[in-house]
Scaffold this motif. Structure first.
Motif, PDB file in Angstrom:
ATOM      1  N   TYR A   1       3.009  12.317   3.039  1.00 33.70           N
ATOM      2  CA  TYR A   1       1.976  11.359   2.659  1.00 33.70           C
ATOM      3  C   TYR A   1       0.631  11.756   3.223  1.00 33.70           C
TER       4      TYR A   1
ATOM      5  N   GLU B   1       3.520  -0.440  10.015  1.00 31.24           N
ATOM      6  CA  GLU B   1       3.079  -0.012   8.685  1.00 31.24           C
ATOM      7  C   GLU B   1       2.617  -1.179   7.808  1.00 31.24           C
TER       8      GLU B   1
ATOM      9  N   ASN C   1      -5.924  -0.528   0.585  1.00 34.62           N
ATOM     10  CA  ASN C   1      -4.750  -0.016   1.313  1.00 34.62           C
ATOM     11  C   ASN C   1      -3.395  -0.459   0.787  1.00 34.62           C
ATOM     12  N   VAL C   2      -3.365  -1.291  -0.243  1.00 32.59           N
ATOM     13  CA  VAL C   2      -2.077  -1.797  -0.695  1.00 32.59           C
ATOM     14  C   VAL C   2      -1.938  -1.643  -2.206  1.00 32.59           C
TER      15      VAL C   2
ATOM     16  N   GLY D   1       6.764   0.742   5.624  1.00 34.21           N
ATOM     17  CA  GLY D   1       5.717  -0.268   5.444  1.00 34.21           C
ATOM     18  C   GLY D   1       5.763  -0.992   4.108  1.00 34.21           C
TER      19      GLY D   1
ATOM     20  N   ASN E   1       5.378  -4.414  -2.379  1.00 33.12           N
ATOM     21  CA  ASN E   1       4.058  -3.909  -1.997  1.00 33.12           C
ATOM     22  C   ASN E   1       4.267  -2.689  -1.122  1.00 33.12           C
TER      23      ASN E   1
ATOM     24  N   PRO F   1       2.133   0.569   1.113  1.00 32.91           N
ATOM     25  CA  PRO F   1       0.836   1.076   1.548  1.00 32.91           C
ATOM     26  C   PRO F   1       0.292   2.048   0.491  1.00 32.91           C
ATOM     27  N   SER F   2      -1.026   2.073   0.327  1.00 34.18           N
ATOM     28  CA  SER F   2      -1.595   2.803  -0.813  1.00 34.18           C
ATOM     29  C   SER F   2      -1.340   4.312  -0.753  1.00 34.18           C
ATOM     30  N   ASN F   3      -0.997   4.853   0.412  1.00 42.80           N
ATOM     31  CA  ASN F   3      -0.698   6.295   0.468  1.00 42.80           C
ATOM     32  C   ASN F   3       0.767   6.590   0.168  1.00 42.80           C
ATOM     33  N   LYS F   4       1.546   5.536  -0.133  1.00 39.58           N
ATOM     34  CA  LYS F   4       2.986   5.756  -0.308  1.00 39.58           C
ATOM     35  C   LYS F   4       3.483   5.430  -1.708  1.00 39.58           C
TER      36      LYS F   4
ATOM     37  N   GLU G   1       4.204   7.541  -3.911  1.00 38.34           N
ATOM     38  CA  GLU G   1       5.277   8.475  -4.266  1.00 38.34           C
ATOM     39  C   GLU G   1       6.643   7.976  -3.781  1.00 38.34           C
TER      40      GLU G   1
ATOM     41  N   ASP H   1      -5.702   5.655  -7.621  1.00 40.71           N
ATOM     42  CA  ASP H   1      -6.452   6.386  -8.625  1.00 40.71           C
ATOM     43  C   ASP H   1      -5.469   6.776  -9.731  1.00 40.71           C
TER      44      ASP H   1
END
Lengths: 495, 577
Positions: free
Chosen positions: A37, A392, B45-46, B165, B183, B185-188, B190, B286
């Protein structure tokens, strides 16, 4: 393993490549742990960045955003049901509701309702156990008009007599339904056992205390609680900060500032351990198992949060759900919580519902798990999962502007340490398996537990068909039969 | 999403009103799976993400009612990768358990149903009525489940999300759809794509039988132990007549006890192909970044045959239906009318009509709660589904008022609506609120996600943009028309709920007994009370005396209790002769 995820802003690059062609399955990670990530940096918002003060000293937390043409203003007053005189239990609740429903000194209740509805403004007022609120959510386009009405209502409520009587009857009608639902019997009896009938958490209104409340009493309660000496304001939505401060300054001018309310009292009741039962003819027993807990600022607060999360607070990853629900299929909802309120000690409470015959078995499993977490170290994986979850999901606590403002209002009321959120994740991270065991040993005492069961006792008591557990196993088979109470007077009813 | 100030200012104009428009990017994979993407940065972030299956209880049939919802539970039980430390051993045990499950099911449907038909047992599904062979099979099943537990990684599906998270993971099933959401986290993002595409391609449905019990507990919780649950279920069933909406989403008890692993697999194969699924993603992302991920992960699902269509529509009711219930509840009433399906042209006038009735300035409160003072609460609701609709009036009594008075008063309100146009002020108020709500309902990512899923499942997601505009077009004439068209006697069903008189008090002598023996003693007493032949009772008395010395001491009080009942009944019968 993914190769193209290692760069900083690969998102855009990938999009440009138009990589929409199917990719061979072999390219995908075989386990979720293999996904890499991009880092997500998150610093919690600072209270001071949102805090303003009116000339009268009233704090205002503001978080503007122009995404939607709406504005929300929330007035939060310290004070609630804990201020009720015992013979007028329900006064705070009635006052809180009637400010919205009783008009103003100059606008009738019907007219006020009609205007708010026509302006499409959502306005509510209520007094809870500890704090009272008045809030308005209105369109930016007619905010000034709606807010002026709102201020008139909050400062000069009318408490129109016929509306008060109407509401009094509504309260009595809903009281009549107290024994209809087993869950409401369970809640009421539990609060009485845990906090005692002399504490506001255990005290319930009766037809007598509701009838004792006069309009003069409501005016007095309003004057005492709904006043600027006792107020913090929150504002979110589409507005200009300086203009909003001016508007609030104006709206509050000339409003007499009185002294702030004292903190709510701690319960003096000592919970008597043992099994308690209320008879109700339903196919499923409803159960609470618990004991007195600690306050929010207890030195063990972080260890206790992690401990309870692993035991029964963490949903499907918790032990109670794993054993009672997934392994045995005994309950749809099962879990535990560790309430650590800011003003007085809270409670540990495990809860479930199960068909009558398996109530004893599920109870037995919960007691086994309490013993287990007291005596054995939790596994490294359980510990990491739980701590990661707290860490998290931390940003979600601040995910909307309304959430940020509400958090800071609460923090200011309860004097939460200024560095609390800044250090929160490190404090969680520092919890060890040994801390968890020690916290469980200190704060969970099987011999101090009360077990409250609402259900059909002649089916519950003998236990399951296979003979794995029966209610005789707990507290030597002794139990106290709590009579159903008359829903209006709360006096025990004769069988 | 774009905000236009002009829209808000236009609110009070009578013409050219615009509500907030949601911008959705649609994205379809080669296997037929659709995605709805709504990037918005206001909640950083979410990401709220979910996918819906176009299947719900309406797609079921007798024998498998509730399976859509049960199946939803099974989707959390893991795959060959998630949830087991030894996939092969797990599969083998799963087969073993399934085989025992099939045999047990057969025995229920043959032996136990025969015994039930003959009157030997009261409930063919109650484990208390199991034959010896079934008891043995059940213990084998338990043993196999315990062995399987050794390789199960407990709720790993949840555990993976939790430790990364993920929050608020859940799913719901309704009549028309099943929706799975979380929900992250926005980086997860994948992780979501990995987890969801894994369970869509490789689910194993382990812990099938214990989960069946969990769902039965859910039924007890929501339907059987609430004040009005069972009665509402009966009313729904009556109201919907021929329509597949006539069974509850949770399922009928017999069906709930009888599903097999093979049935679940068949259900999955029929309804969970990607061409029957829609992903919905709302939040801080994005689209250019996530689309390739969606392609890679969900693109691996294989297209299946088109899911079978729902055939049966309701029949036209020929007579009013009425139900009289007695329950532990406030006396209350529901009057319900058959109306129109989702997004039907008449549905908007029905929604406006409900709004005119609701709220503290609405007609129901003004006339029933205030005014006549016969209701403590009253509200109306228009419920439009994919294959039908209903309009309900519900109210609870106040003081000494009766449900019949509420019914009478409702018909007066209906008559007025049929013959007199609503005032411009009333109508404009509802329209103003609808417009303000068209912004309010977009504020939360999660709520927006749910709405898009609901609308897409029942019709199309564009409803979120078209509905507020359709509400603005409703005229007083439209409201009169729908009132006249739908609020007729033959088109309605009425449920009257009265408070049940207090149940007879429990015999104090019975309460004094050890609870372990109470049930048995009570049943014996009931049996004794039903016997009318003195000689039978005297024989029972004699048998009891003969064995008095053999009973364990803790049973003696219960035996004394039964003896008293016997003597009393004998005396009663002899006195009567």
């Amino acid at each position: 393993m993914r190769m193209n995820r290692a760069f900083g802003l690969t998102g855009l690059a990938l999009g440009c490549l138009g990589a929409l062609a199917p990719v061979a399955i072999a390219d995908l990670p075989t386990r979720p742990e293999e996904i890499e990530y991009q880092p997500l940096e998150f610093d919690p918002p600072q209270r001071s960045d949102y805090r303003h003060e009116l000339s009268s000293g009233v704090p205002v937390y503001m978080a503007p955003s122009s995404e939607f043409p709406l504005i929300t203003v929330t007035f939060s007053f310290k004070g609630g049901a804990y201020l009720d005189p015992p013979n007028q239990t329900g006064l705070a609740n009635m006052t809180g509701a009637m400010i919205r429903r009783g008009g103003t000194e100059t606008v009738s209740a019907d007219e006020l309702d009609e205007q708010f509805d026509f302006l499409a403004a959502n306005v509510s007022t209520r007094a809870g156990a500890i704090t009272s609120t008045a809030s308005i959510n209105a369109l930016k386009s007619n905010f000034d008009e709606a807010f002026a009405l709102f201020m008139d209502m909050v400062r000069h409520p009318g408490f129109e007599p016929d509306k008060v009587e109407l509401f009094r009857k509504e309260i009595i009608e809903s009281m009549k339904q107290r024994n209809d639902d087993a869950q409401s019997i369970l809640n009421m009896e539990w609060e009485m056992l845990m906090y005692g009938e002399d504490h506001f958490e255990g005290r319930q209104p009766t037809i007598e205390t509701i009838n004792n409340i006069t309009i003069a009493d409501m005016h007095a309660f309003h004057a005492m609680v709904f006043q600027p000496g006792n107020l913090i304001i929150g504002v979110t939505g589409d507005f200009d900060s300086q203009r909003m401060l001016d508007q609030l300054e104006n709206a509050l001018s000339g409003w007499e500032r009185r002294s702030a309310m004292a903190d709510p009292p701690a319960p003096t009741n000592v919970l008597e351990p043992g099994v308690y039962h209320v008879e109700k003819d339903i196919p499923q027993g409803k159960v609470y198992i618990g004991q007195r807990g600690v306050m929010r600022d207890d030195p063990d607060q972080f260890s206790l949060q992690v401990m309870n999360d692993i035991l029964g607070g963490g949903g499907f990853t918790s032990r109670l759900v794993g054993r009672v629900r997934s392994d045995e299929g005994l309950a749809y909802s099962v879990g535990s919580r560790m309430a650590m309120p800011p003003y007085y000690p809270g409670e540990f409470r495990a809860l479930f519902q199960s068909k009558n015959r398996t109530v004893a078995l599920a109870t037995k499993i919960i007691l086994e798990e309490i013993e287990e977490i007291r005596n054995e170290l939790v596994t490294e994986q359980e510990l990491q999962t739980s701590k990661n979850s707290f860490i998290e999901t931390f940003p979600r606590r601040f995910e909307s502007r309304q959430a940020i403002v509400n958090t800071f209002i609460d923090d200011e009321w309860t004097n939460r340490p200024m560095d609390y959120w800044e250090t929160y994740r490190a404090n969680i991270e520092a919890v060890t398996a040994e801390d968890v065991r020690r916290a469980a040993q200190t704060h969970l005492q099987p011999e101090d537990l009360a077990i409250l069961v609402v259900g059909k006792w002649d089916e519950i008591a003998p236990g399951d068909l296979e003979g794995r557990a029966s209610m005789v196993e707990f507290f030597d088979g002794k139990y106290e039969e709590l009579p159903l109470r008359d829903p209006l007077t709360l006096k025990p009813m004769k069988k | 999403m774009r905000r236009t100030l002009a829209c808000a200012l236009a609110l009070w104009a009578t013409s050219a009103v615009h509500a907030q428009q949601v911008q959705v990017e649609e994205f379809k994979l080669g296997n037929g799976m659709e995605f709805l993407l709504v990037p918005r940065a206001d909640q950083p972030n979410v990401i709220a993400a979910g996918w819906l299956a176009r299947v719900g209880s309406v797609n079921e049939r007798p024998g498998i009612t509730g399976i859509s919802h049960f199946f939803e539970h099974m989707m959390f039980k893991g795959t060959n990768t998630i949830g087991t430390s030894d996939a092969e051993a797990d599969r083998e045990l799963n087969q073993q358990i399934a085989a025992i499950g099939e045999r047990l099911r057969d025995m229920h449907l043959t032996t136990q149903y025969d015994r039930w038909r003959a009157g030997e047992i009261d409930d063919p599904w109650d484990p208390a009525n199991d034959t010896q062979e079934m008891v043995t099979l059940r213990s084998h099943m338990r043993a196999a489940m315990e062995s399987q537990r050794e390789t199960i990684v407990k709720d790993e599906f949840d555990q993976v999300y939790t430790s990364e998270g993920g929050s608020g993971m859940n799913a719901f099933t309704s009549e028309d759809l099943t929706f799975y959401f979380i929900n992250v986290p926005s980086n997860k993002f994948e992780l979501w794509a990995w987890m969801e595409s894994d369970r869509l391609s490789d689910s194993t449905f382990r812990e099938f039988y214990s989960e069946r019990d969990v769902v039965y507990e859910e039924r007890r919780l929501r339907t059987e132990s609430t004040p009005t649950g069972k009665f509402q279920e009966q009313f729904d069933s009556m109201f919907w007549m021929a329509s597949p909406y006539n069974w509850p989403v949770i399922g009928w008890p017999t069906d709930l006890s009888s599903y097999t692993l093979a049935q679940a697999q068949e259900y999955f194969d029929t309804y969970y192909a990607p061409n029957n699924l829609v992903g919905v993603i709302v939040g801080d992302f994005d689209p250019a970044y996530i689309k390739p991920l969606i392609q890679e992960y969900f693109g691996r699902l294989e297209r299946g045959p088109a899911a079978p269509s729902v055939v049966t529509l309701n029949v036209e009711p020929q007579a009013e239906m009425r139900m009289n219930a007695e329950c532990d509840c406030q006396p209350q009433i529901e009057v319900r009318y058959h109306t129109v399906p989702f997004a039907n042209e008449d549905s908007y006038a029905l929604q406006v009509l409900a709004s005119i009735l609701n709220g503290r300035t609405g007609r129901l409160y003004k006339q029933l709660v205030e005014g006549k003072e016969i209701a403590s609460s009253a509200f109306a609701n228009s419920d439009e589904r994919k294959y039908g609709g209903a309009f309900s009036f519900r109210a609870e009594t106040k003081g000494d008022a009766t449900p019949e008075q509420l019914e009478e008063a409702w018909y007066e309100i209906v008559e007025d609506l049929k013959h007199n146009p609503v005032s411009d002020h009333e109508l404009q108020k509802v329209k103003n609120q609808s417009l303000a709500d068209s912004y309010r309902r977009l504020q939360s990512n999660f709520f927006l996600l749910i709405q898009l899923a609901l609308y897409e499942a029942q019709g199309e997601w564009e409803y979120i943009n078209t509905q507020p505009m359709a509400i603005q077009r409703v005229s007083p004439r439209d409201i009169m028309d729908v009132a006249n068209k739908y609020f007729t006697k033959t088109n309605r069903a009425v449920a009257i709920y009265e408070r049940k008189a207090d149940a007879p008090a429990e015999d104090p002598a019975l309460l004094a007994l050890d609870p372990q023996f109470r049930q048995m003693a009570k049943q014996s007493a009931e049996r004794i009370a039903s016997v009318n032949d003195v000689t039978v009772l005297q024989q029972m008395r004699a048998d009891m005396e003969a064995r008095a010395g053999e009973v364990p001491p803790q049973f003696v009080p219960a035996m004394n209790y039964i003896r008293e009942k016997l003597d009393a009944r004998i005396a009663e019968l002899e006195a009567g002769e």
